[in-house]
Design an enzyme around this catalytic site. Structure first.
Site, PDB file in Angstrom:
ATOM      1  N   TYR B 282       0.957  -1.186  -0.034  1.00 40.31           N
ATOM      2  CA  TYR B 282       0.074   0.069  -0.072  1.00 40.31           C
ATOM      3  C   TYR B 282       0.955   1.446   0.109  1.00 40.31           C
ATOM      4  CZ  TYR B 282      -4.440  -2.065  -0.098  1.00 40.31           C
ATOM      5  OH  TYR B 282      -5.560  -2.939  -0.755  1.00 40.31           O
ATOM      6  N   HIS B 437      -5.664  -2.497   6.552  1.00 41.02           N
ATOM      7  CA  HIS B 437      -4.970  -3.391   5.743  1.00 41.02           C
ATOM      8  C   HIS B 437      -4.050  -4.296   6.788  1.00 41.02           C
ATOM      9  CE1 HIS B 437      -6.662  -2.336   2.204  1.00 41.02           C
ATOM     10  NE2 HIS B 437      -6.742  -1.182   2.240  1.00 41.02           N
TER      11      HIS B 437
END
Lengths: 754, 754
Positions: B282, B437
């Protein structure tokens, strides 16, 4: 000065006469002045090689590599331990390394003319000569033909094939007395042990015997022992062998016609096309003794014209072997074959160089030699290195080819359909049993895309030379899984292997080619029949590789027709790789899984999920960032099974690969029509998927009779392609016409596709 | 002529004055003569680029590639379909492609000065401007913040980040009237939709919001709209957000301090070392908007000194991101990360070029740019291409590094131990939760050998942009498997995930570094503690990478110490790859297999076999022709479980990878001491195995107290190595001494190894 030269010429003349005289006598082995080396390296070859040293990059690099390797070993010192291990164990690996060193150091002695290497070979051979006379049979009991240095005569033969070459190289470096010790204490008893004392090993038609024959033949040529040579070429006369004796792999010891020796081994297992009935992995293994002995025979006894034997079968076989590789040069793992073995192996370096030098200088072979980055350090390797330096290399022509099996070429075969530069490569096996290394998989196929397996042939269940895995030898699972029909992409009736998985039955039969047509690269077909795998049932499979402009890549159309006198269950597995992505039919998974069956290989498959057939069942998966789809004509009555290899495998000997099985129950007559597409790609870096879904909507069998089978493929744009197979008449001139669903089809020859 | 020139100069002067006056006014966006491009490409940059065309291979190649791509798309024509699909579907992929084309064609217009590209961008933008005013919210309902062009605002923001750049490039190619249409019908309402109308998306600290902030900020810079820029930089003032609202991934919408906007996103998720709390996958995704907007801000409003923000955190983050890659440039899949994503992605091309151009010309970055074989077509890319042409590239220095987590660097971290040229790379995670996440795996590690996974972190359960797999979005199994602790190489207590797998709990805690020492490349250690994953239990793991001359390769020593107030069961999994070769303990397999458990990820593991611990249990496997062995201190009471991922997976969403689990039951205090060796190789071509067996005989915990843990490794030659870990005192100056088995050990600092 002038007088001196005259004298030399005169002496030379006398010597040659003397030599010629000796040739008439029975035993020349004691002659110190005989010309050596003569076997693989020749005296003339050595001179030429020496004159090119430093000028041929490929040859020089190969020489340098061997020199480094041998120098390292000389550094370590000579170790000749008392044999005790199976393959993978120390004594096995050490003796294996030793014979390779004997040969390599011998070559270095000749090319570099450095006594260091001569002494190394000499000392090594004397260490063996010291040990051999009192050496008992190898302690490990597993082989049907136990060796002395190794657990099986096969490896002892490997040793002698290499050691003969080393001995030839230092022959004239030794005194007559020294040679006499080596020959009497080592070479002669060694040759007798693997032949006369082990006729069940030596007198067969089998790759084992080929090694034995070559070993005895090569040492015979070095020692100039014609009786021994005769034994190598034609076998032991009147060997007593039980007609039903078997080897460790379950193969018969005695062959049908009682032939034996090198020529019998050359005659029988090779088809006229050069296909070796055991399959490419063993062909590769057998090639080395076949070729190295042929080369020796050609050099020492050219009168045998060994390379012309059976219409150049040796040379044909090298071409066949190269055709039997994927885009990465790896052999198709038909029958017992370990994956990853390739034309980069040392055996194939020899094969390519010999084929070039003795087979008319085919320039395509040079491109393979370039990839190998190695040549043999002998006359043949010199020829290849010279030609490459002269820029003569061209691309080796890999093509669609049909290779017949059987010594007369009439026992089925193996067909290869290739599209483009191996964009898609299909291997179809409709061969004979393949001796003791054969698997029970008639009409099976495997599929490759650019050297990657798409649908696999499992290969063997063995980890060659990994000692922890059963001493590196064949594992029990080779018989219970790898040889069984269910381990292959072909139809299994009632969960029983072809020929009941019995060698006695399987070795009596072979499939029959129906037709092969690769004239049009966009529509290539091969079709074959098997009528003996299941009594009362007839199987007929046609495989087409098609490139259609509406599809991004070529696809495979697989039409498998079965007719039987009774209703049966038929399973058709496809062993794919990778991650299931989607299916257009319902699937049930369970929270506890069992093996799919209890025997014939089924006990090794976990049944992970079960689906019910749609009209056209489609299954898409992703492997190495490529999307693939199988589309098959099915019905609600069909079961779609997701299986994984690995059940009942207490020692973790099997790979846990997945399989997709179409199961059709209780039918007497049926056609499986299936399309296998490679259609898309995924990039984990850009995260784009391209053409991730199948281009196919329907696959249908629209007509089926004893005369014709008609399959139609409808793509997502509703365009239809029709394949008609003439099930009986394969004549290329026959005119056919057929009305299907009110449409008239007319064509000439065994198939129609449009 | 002269008069004419005077007139021009005069006009120019008048114009400049006029322009200067306008700068004082509130709205400049209508000014046709404002200098553009200015955002990423600058007018001066374009001139320099044009002067170097044809002279810089890397730049020219990158340009040619983009030109080919755009020309192909222009050929296909403009397609702006009504949005309807999830990712992977046609409309999604088409709009994604469109925004990439808008940006690329804009760049081509500037560099090649060819109206073809200007018109293409113009026509495309007008097609969007025509559709946008009447476009409803995207029909797919899955997102917490649905977009208009795409199913989520995130992708709409992607669109605007790229489209802003294209618009900037053709700004002066358009008339004032045309710009007015685009801004009023498309850009302003678009920016408002993803911000004011979706505060739950825009006003967060999250990678989603970063994209939203950058999108709004970039179009604000192009339109010179300061109010909009303020919204981008500091968030929507007084946005009404429920404090417990969550997004699709289960992450909180509202952050602790109520901060929002670009600077908040830069402030909070990055540690001072540049580690981004969600993990590298990410971070890579977020880097592009972070950097492209920073570049734009630096070019248009240098007064913000964005690259100096928080001690150069943006530049540090690029270095951290590059350190978080394996030898192939692939990101370690910590938390939700899709494997295969690497520094070859377009985001990293931007990152590397920006870091070079704006971060002091670090020559190591040039070698990465060389591997990428691509530069950005702007001022930064030009600088990189120029420097490479001048031969300035040096090797990028990948090293052992400890990266702190948390905005202040005090919330644990990620440590990387590297040996040699990534011969062995160990990644140790002792970080904070990592926002929505994050996975529940404190003190887990993964291991790489030359870019190949030896012990894996599973990564996410998702097939990004593969539409068949749940629209390419997160799959249910991401929560039920991938995020659970058992999916990772760390200890699980009583089959319950760390923090009960609850985000509310996990996000309150982080592990603590005990010590990190990479001073001696032959003995590198990292040690960390986790005291909150299980109330009442304390976990302490120390990992060492050791190169010992008696071992062919470096090995890992893993010491996992647990103390608890009550007896528990502890599982320690190692997710290996490949084929089991041997084990020194008895194993039982069964002919029916069940999942290992019923929840917390255990329901997804098939239990394939169970063994009973030996004193030192050893398990050897073979993967990609390399041999590996795990050796661990165990007892008869320990169970050794062979598991495979894939149970209870009705849609085949999981990879069927294997795992080896050490299970210890009913203990309050224990130490798992394990050595992981890479020790040998196999060649399927030569069929030689080298060092196929472990070099280790015993691994023992010889002493354990609250103060010290002592582990000894005995190799097959009976040589002993001792690791002593100081469990409390980590001071580098502290002198320690300890008597173990009558031997006295004295040392300074937190560990002893000899």
């Amino acid at each position: 000065m002038r007088n001196y030269i005259v004298l030399l010429v005169l002496l030379n003349f006398l010597f040659l006469s003397c030599n010629a005289n000796q040739n008439d006598s029975k035993n020349l082995s004691g002659n110190e002045n005989e010309i050596h080396p003569k076997l693989i390296l020749t005296k003339k070859g050595v001179e030429e090689i020496r004159s090119h040293l430093g000028k041929l990059p490929l040859f020089d690099a190969s020489l340098e590599k061997v020199k480094q390797e041998v120098d390292q070993e000389i550094e370590l010192g000579i170790q000749v331990p008392i044999p005790k291990d199976y393959s993978g164990g120390y004594t096995h690996e050490r003796h294996k390394r030793n014979f390779l060193m004997i040969q390599k150091a011998g070559v270095l002695y000749q090319i570099l003319q450095d006594d260091k290497y001569g002494n190394y070979v000499k000392d090594m051979l004397f260490a063996y000569a010291k040990m051999y006379p009192t050496l008992p049979i190898h302690p490990k009991p597993r082989s049907y033909a136990r060796g002395k240095l190794f657990w099986q005569c096969l490896n002892d033969s490997n040793w002698l094939v290499y050691a003969s070459q080393g001995y030839d190289c230092i022959y004239n470096f030794l005194s007559e007395e020294e040679r006499s010790v080596l020959e009497n204490d080592l070479f002669k008893p060694f040759a007798d042990y693997i032949s006369i004392q082990n006729p069940q090993f030596f007198n067969r038609v089998h790759n084992h015997s080929t090694w034995g024959n070559a070993a005895v033949g090569m040492i015979a040529l070095v020692m100039n022992d014609d009786a021994l040579l005769d034994r190598a070429l034609y076998g032991i006369k009147n060997a007593a062998l039980a007609s039903n004796a078997k080897d460790n792999d379950g193969g018969f010891i005695k062959n049908k016609e009682g032939k034996a020796g090198y020529f019998a081994n050359l005659e029988e297992p090779f088809s006229p096309d050069g296909y070796y009935t055991e399959g490419p992995y063993y062909q590769r293994y057998a090639m080395y003794p076949f070729l190295i002995f042929a080369e020796a025979l050609q050099n020492v006894k050219p009168e045998y014209e060994v390379f012309k034997f059976k219409n150049n079968v040796l040379l044909n076989s090298i071409d066949a072997l190269l055709q039997l590789t994927d885009a990465d040069g790896e052999f198709f793992p038909i029958n017992d074959g370990q994956k990853g073995m390739s034309y980069y192996s040392r055996e194939l370096v020899t094969a390519v160089d010999v084929a070039y030098a003795y087979g008319g200088n085919n320039s395509g072979l040079l491109s393979i030699a370039e990839k190998q980055q190695k040549v043999t350090l002998d006359d043949a390797g010199l020829a290849v290195a010279l030609a490459i330096k002269d820029g003569k290399a061209t691309l080796f022509d890999k093509k669609s080819v049909n290779l017949s099996d059987g010594s007369k070429g009439d026992e089925g075969g193996v067909g290869i359909l290739r599209y483009g530069e191996e964009d898609l490569t299909l291997v179809f096996k409709y061969a004979a049993q393949g001796l003791s290394h054969g698997h029970y998989d008639k009409l099976s196929f495997s599929l490759f895309e650019k050297g990657e397996e798409v649908l696999q042939d499992y290969g063997l269940a063995r980890y060659v030379n990994v000692e922890q895995k059963g001493g590196g030898n064949y594992l029990k699972e080779n018989k219970t899984w790898a040889k069984q029909t269910i381990a292959h992409n072909t139809v299994i009736q009632d969960e029983i292997s072809h020929f009941q998985g019995k060698y006695e039955i399987g070795s009596k039969h072979h499939s029959e080619l129906h037709f092969f047509n690769a004239d049009n690269s966009d529509v290539q077909l091969i079709s074959a029949k098997e009528n003996n795998a299941y009594p009362g049932s007839k199987m007929h499979r046609t495989l087409a590789v098609v490139k259609d402009e509406k599809y991004t890549k070529p696809y495979v159309l697989d039409v498998f027709r079965i007719t039987s006198d009774q209703p049966h269950q038929f399973d058709l597995p496809y062993y794919y790789f990778g991650q299931p992505i989607s299916m257009n039919f319902d699937v049930n998974t369970s929270s506890s899984i069992q093996p799919l069956g209890s025997k014939n290989g089924y006990q090794h498959l976990w049944l992970e999920a079960t689906g019910q057939g749609a009209t056209t069942s489609q299954f898409t998966w992703l492997n190495h960032n490529k999307f693939y789809t199988i589309s098959s004509n099915t019905s609600k009555q069909d079961e779609l099974l997701f299986a994984r290899i690995g059940a009942n495998d207490p020692n973790f000997n099997l790979r846990n690969d997945p399989g997709f099985i179409i199961r059709r129950k209780n039918v007497k007559q049926t056609v499986f029509a299936t399309v296998i597409e490679s259609h898309g790609t995924y990039s984990p870096v850009s995260e784009f998927s391209v053409s991730a879904t199948s281009n196919i909507k329907k696959v249908q069998v629209v007509y089926d009779s004893e005369e014709y089978t008609v399959v139609q493929i409808t793509n997502v744009e509703n365009e239809v392609k029709t394949l008609i197979i003439s099930n009986r008449d394969t004549n290329n001139q026959t005119k056919h016409s057929l009305k299907v669903n009110n449409k008239e089809f007319s064509w000439v020859g065994p198939f129609y596709f449009k």
